[in-house]
Motif scaffolding. Structure first.
Motif, PDB file in Angstrom:
ATOM      1  N   THR A   1      34.361  45.934   5.291  1.00 57.18           N
ATOM      2  CA  THR A   1      34.335  44.527   5.677  1.00 57.18           C
ATOM      3  C   THR A   1      33.290  44.311   6.763  1.00 57.18           C
ATOM      4  OG1 THR A   1      36.681  44.341   5.185  1.00 57.18           O
ATOM      5  CG2 THR A   1      35.732  42.627   6.563  1.00 57.18           C
ATOM      6  N   PRO A   2      32.451  43.290   6.638  1.00 56.29           N
ATOM      7  CA  PRO A   2      31.432  43.049   7.670  1.00 56.29           C
ATOM      8  C   PRO A   2      32.056  42.736   9.031  1.00 56.29           C
ATOM      9  CG  PRO A   2      31.020  41.714   5.721  1.00 56.29           C
ATOM     10  CD  PRO A   2      32.347  42.347   5.536  1.00 56.29           C
ATOM     11  N   VAL A   3      31.376  43.182  10.083  1.00 56.33           N
ATOM     12  CA  VAL A   3      31.819  42.925  11.450  1.00 56.33           C
ATOM     13  C   VAL A   3      30.732  42.157  12.196  1.00 56.33           C
ATOM     14  CG1 VAL A   3      33.378  44.891  11.593  1.00 56.33           C
ATOM     15  CG2 VAL A   3      30.996  45.194  12.177  1.00 56.33           C
ATOM     16  N   ASP A   4      31.076  41.636  13.355  1.00 58.20           N
ATOM     17  CA  ASP A   4      30.140  40.826  14.130  1.00 58.20           C
ATOM     18  C   ASP A   4      28.975  41.633  14.682  1.00 58.20           C
ATOM     19  OD1 ASP A   4      31.741  38.652  13.661  1.00 58.20           O
ATOM     20  OD2 ASP A   4      32.866  38.890  15.527  1.00 58.20           O
ATOM     21  N   SER A   5      29.269  42.769  15.278  1.00 59.57           N
ATOM     22  CA  SER A   5      28.208  43.572  15.882  1.00 59.57           C
ATOM     23  C   SER A   5      28.290  45.014  15.393  1.00 59.57           C
ATOM     24  CB  SER A   5      28.301  43.532  17.406  1.00 59.57           C
ATOM     25  OG  SER A   5      29.483  44.183  17.831  1.00 59.57           O
TER      26      SER A   5
END
Length: 99
Positions: free
Chosen positions: A64-68
């Motif tokens: 899952t993509p994360v912010d940083s």
């Protein structure tokens, strides 16, 4: 602190391996026998299904993509799901042996 390089691939392949071992266990255990099921049999299948659910969510949670780049909360959740899935599969094996 960022996760080590290759941790996503390692978690995904480990969860797939344990998932397949659990499927082999259910096939060997006799899920398809024509006898009536006891309460312990239902518990084995339910515990195994919970384990399969946790193991199936590991690759999705790990990718899952994360912010940083340094945010590794999803990898930590995937590790906990992996641990819960492995424990549930082993618990299902233990319940099938004891009862």
């Amino acid at each position: 602190m960022p996760s080590p390089s290759g941790s996503v691939a390692a978690l995904s392949s480990a969860s797939a391996t344990i998932f397949s071992i659990g499927i082999v266990f259910l096939g060997y255990w006799g899920m398809y026998e024509p006898t009536t099921w006891r309460f312990a049999d239902v518990m084995v299948v339910l515990i195994a299904l919970v384990g399969f659910g946790c193991l199936g969510l590991v690759p999705w949670m790990a990718t899952t993509p994360v912010d940083s780049e340094s945010n590794d909360t999803r990898i930590r959740i995937a590790r906990h799901l992996f641990l819960a899935g492995v424990c549930a599969i082993w618990l299902a094996v233990g319940v099938s042996l004891v009862f």
